[in-house]
Design an enzyme around this catalytic site. Structure first.
Site, PDB file in Angstrom:
ATOM      1  N   HIS A   1       5.453  13.365  28.770  1.00  0.00           N
ATOM      2  CA  HIS A   1       6.617  14.220  29.007  1.00  0.00           C
ATOM      3  C   HIS A   1       7.191  13.814  30.374  1.00  0.00           C
ATOM      4  O   HIS A   1       6.449  13.363  31.255  1.00  0.00           O
ATOM      5  CB  HIS A   1       6.117  15.670  29.050  1.00  0.00           C
ATOM      6  CG  HIS A   1       7.174  16.709  29.162  1.00  0.00           C
ATOM      7  ND1 HIS A   1       7.747  17.061  30.362  1.00  0.00           N
ATOM      8  CD2 HIS A   1       7.753  17.500  28.233  1.00  0.00           C
ATOM      9  CE1 HIS A   1       8.635  18.025  30.160  1.00  0.00           C
ATOM     10  NE2 HIS A   1       8.653  18.305  28.871  1.00  0.00           N
TER      11      HIS A   1
ATOM     12  N   ASP B   1      -2.387  16.422  31.684  1.00  0.00           N
ATOM     13  CA  ASP B   1      -1.342  17.391  31.379  1.00  0.00           C
ATOM     14  C   ASP B   1      -1.738  18.069  30.073  1.00  0.00           C
ATOM     15  O   ASP B   1      -1.634  17.477  28.996  1.00  0.00           O
ATOM     16  CB  ASP B   1      -0.007  16.644  31.262  1.00  0.00           C
ATOM     17  CG  ASP B   1       1.093  17.503  30.642  1.00  0.00           C
ATOM     18  OD1 ASP B   1       0.810  18.630  30.201  1.00  0.00           O
ATOM     19  OD2 ASP B   1       2.241  17.017  30.588  1.00  0.00           O
TER      20      ASP B   1
ATOM     21  N   GLN C   1       0.267  20.956  25.991  1.00  0.00           N
ATOM     22  CA  GLN C   1       0.291  21.080  24.529  1.00  0.00           C
ATOM     23  C   GLN C   1      -1.119  21.150  23.938  1.00  0.00           C
ATOM     24  O   GLN C   1      -1.258  21.228  22.722  1.00  0.00           O
ATOM     25  CB  GLN C   1       1.052  19.903  23.902  1.00  0.00           C
ATOM     26  CG  GLN C   1       2.501  19.813  24.311  1.00  0.00           C
ATOM     27  CD  GLN C   1       3.361  20.957  23.756  1.00  0.00           C
ATOM     28  OE1 GLN C   1       2.943  21.712  22.880  1.00  0.00           O
ATOM     29  NE2 GLN C   1       4.564  21.076  24.285  1.00  0.00           N
TER      30      GLN C   1
ATOM     31  N   LYS D   1       3.453  28.498  26.783  1.00  0.00           N
ATOM     32  CA  LYS D   1       3.107  27.781  25.550  1.00  0.00           C
ATOM     33  C   LYS D   1       1.803  28.321  24.970  1.00  0.00           C
ATOM     34  O   LYS D   1       1.353  27.871  23.922  1.00  0.00           O
ATOM     35  CB  LYS D   1       2.978  26.283  25.819  1.00  0.00           C
ATOM     36  CG  LYS D   1       4.297  25.639  26.267  1.00  0.00           C
ATOM     37  CD  LYS D   1       4.157  24.150  26.293  1.00  0.00           C
ATOM     38  CE  LYS D   1       5.227  23.466  27.117  1.00  0.00           C
ATOM     39  NZ  LYS D   1       6.576  23.574  26.551  1.00  0.00           N
TER      40      LYS D   1
ATOM     41  N   CYS E   1      12.209  15.688  26.106  1.00  0.00           N
ATOM     42  CA  CYS E   1      11.790  15.282  27.464  1.00  0.00           C
ATOM     43  C   CYS E   1      10.756  14.160  27.393  1.00  0.00           C
ATOM     44  O   CYS E   1       9.802  14.135  28.188  1.00  0.00           O
ATOM     45  CB  CYS E   1      11.248  16.458  28.261  1.00  0.00           C
ATOM     46  SG  CYS E   1      12.420  17.798  28.430  1.00  0.00           S
TER      47      CYS E   1
END
Ligand code: C6P
Length: 418
Positions: free
Chosen positions: A134, A211, A214, A237, A376
């Site tokens: 991202h 990261d 997700q 999220k 993104c």
């Protein structure tokens, strides 16, 4: 493709009807039809207990934290610090002081870049990022690279959107200092082998930042087992509010890092005569009044996820993904991007002769919310020769019937635009 379409059915372990009843927004109608919300990778919806946390705070114990000696301040501080402990458990961090509250994943990565990065990266050093990232795990490193003069190297992907681990190994040199990689790709859903990647990075003397924006909503995360040096995720999220997120960092690393923002709360002493000294972690990295209500509500969201079980959520989303994959593959001229054998509940696709934006707008008229665009992740989409995809992404409250509504609506709008 067959990997996805034939993924073994998972016995539903969730009471989806009961889960749905927890989410007031799911009873909305959009353009006269029941909302089918399949944009969960952008932001998930919030259960009642998260919404109630705002009322409870502002209606019952609104106060600044860590400062006052009065009852309200005590209560607010206890609730805020309670979330730190919940987040520690959620990530299985060793200590709650390894949990730093940020505005989200983006700010967490910028914190690492501006604090650890500025202190540790020198001209000629190398940072590895993946093609799947991202923008928030690319641009902070590009900005710093321009300033400091280190090099960004890109871990390639194959045609399924799977990282090439052999190429990854070969990218290391004696100047590699950091690997910055996502746990799950937001654009394609690929689950990356971050535990193996961490072991490789550490064997080469590099640090790894994961990261987890997700991943955290869909699979158990154990930062000790992964041996991640840094791990970031966003509240919104993971069934929580916007404006809050978490950065995990190993205590010894965080202790060695300079603060990145100055202000109240992050100091030990301030003087014009002698050097200002800083607070211990995590407060050293939490300058100013934080998003108190949001942090408290995030605690409620994580407790809600724990109550359902993140593994059960991930299993259910796998079932939704398999069904959706099987349904959309029947559509002539539809191509799925991201066909990794290990995928989270993300279905990204393009359709011959139909622009993604048109599909997104028209399917909304039928009550179905999906995301269209570059997500993104422009370098990834460019690599696959597209500038936009349609993306459906699943959460605990989605149903197989909603997948059918989505697939039928998709067929209808494709018929309209072609
Ligand atoms: N992805 C999506 O629709 P923030 O905005 O800080 O909460 O999260 C940024 C971010 C970082 N990493 C990954 C892997 C992400 O998916 C996101 C946010 C959303 O895919 C909005 S672009």
């Amino acid at each position: 493709m067959t990997d996805l379409a034939t993924r073994a059915p998972v016995t539903p372990t969730l009471d989806v009807a009961a889960i749905r009843a927890d989410f007031p927004i799911l009873s909305r109608r959009i353009h006269g039809r029941p909302l089918v919300y399949l944009d969960n990778a952008a932001t998930s919806q919030t259960p009642s207990r998260v919404i109630a946390a705002f009322d409870a705070y502002y209606g019952g114990y609104n106060a600044n934290i860590h400062r006052g000696l009065h009852t309200l301040a005590d209560e607010a501080t206890a609730a805020f610090e309670g979330t730190r402990e919940v987040a520690r458990g959620f990530l299985n961090a060793k200590e709650s002081r390894e949990i730093i509250f940020t505005r989200g994943t983006t700010e967490a990565i910028n914190l690492v870049a501006n604090s650890w990065g500025r202190a540790n990266l020198k001209p000629g050093d190398e940072v590895l990022v993946s093609r799947l990232e991202h923008h928030s795990n690319i641009v902070p490193w590009q900005m710093l690279a321009t300033e400091i003069g280190f090099t960004l190297k890109v871990i390639p992907v194959d045609e399924r959107g799977v990282l090439d681990l052999d190429a990854y190994r070969e990218l290391f040199s004696e100047r590699t200092r950091l690997v910055a990689v996502n746990h799950v790709s937001n654009a394609f859903g690929t689950v990356n082998p971050v535990k193996a990647m961490a072991a490789i990075a550490h064997a080469r003397g590099a640090r790894i930042l994961v990261d987890g924006a997700q991943a955290a909503p869909h699979q158990r995360v154990d930062v000790q087992d992964l041996d991640a040096d840094f791990y970031a995720f966003s509240g919104h999220k993971v069934y929580g509010p916007t404006g809050v997120g978490v950065l995990y960092g190993k205590a010894e690393l965080l202790e060695s890092m300079p603060p990145w923002q100055g202000g109240g709360e992050m100091i030990a002493t301030v003087s014009f005569e002698t050097a200002t000294t800083f607070a211990e972690i995590p407060h050293k990295f939490e300058a100013g009044t934080p998003a108190i209500a949001e942090v408290i509500a995030l605690g409620e969201a994580l407790k809600w996820v724990n109550g359902i079980g993140v593994d059960a959520i991930g299993d259910w989303e796998g079932r939704l993904l398999a069904h959706a994959t099987e349904r959309v593959l029947r559509i002539d001229g539809l191509r799925i991007l991201g066909t990794a054998p290990d995928k989270a509940g993300v279905l990204s696709f393009v359709v011959d002769g139909a622009h993604s934006q048109d599909i997104g707008l028209l399917i909304d008229q039928l009550g179905v919310a999906i995301r269209t665009g570059h997500h993104c992740a422009q370098p990834l989409l460019a690599h696959f020769g597209v500038d936009a995809t349609c993306r459906a992404s699943f959460a605990a409250y989605n149903t197989l019937e909603e997948v059918d509504v989505f697939a039928e609506a998709l067929e209808r709008v494709i018929g309209m635009v072609r």
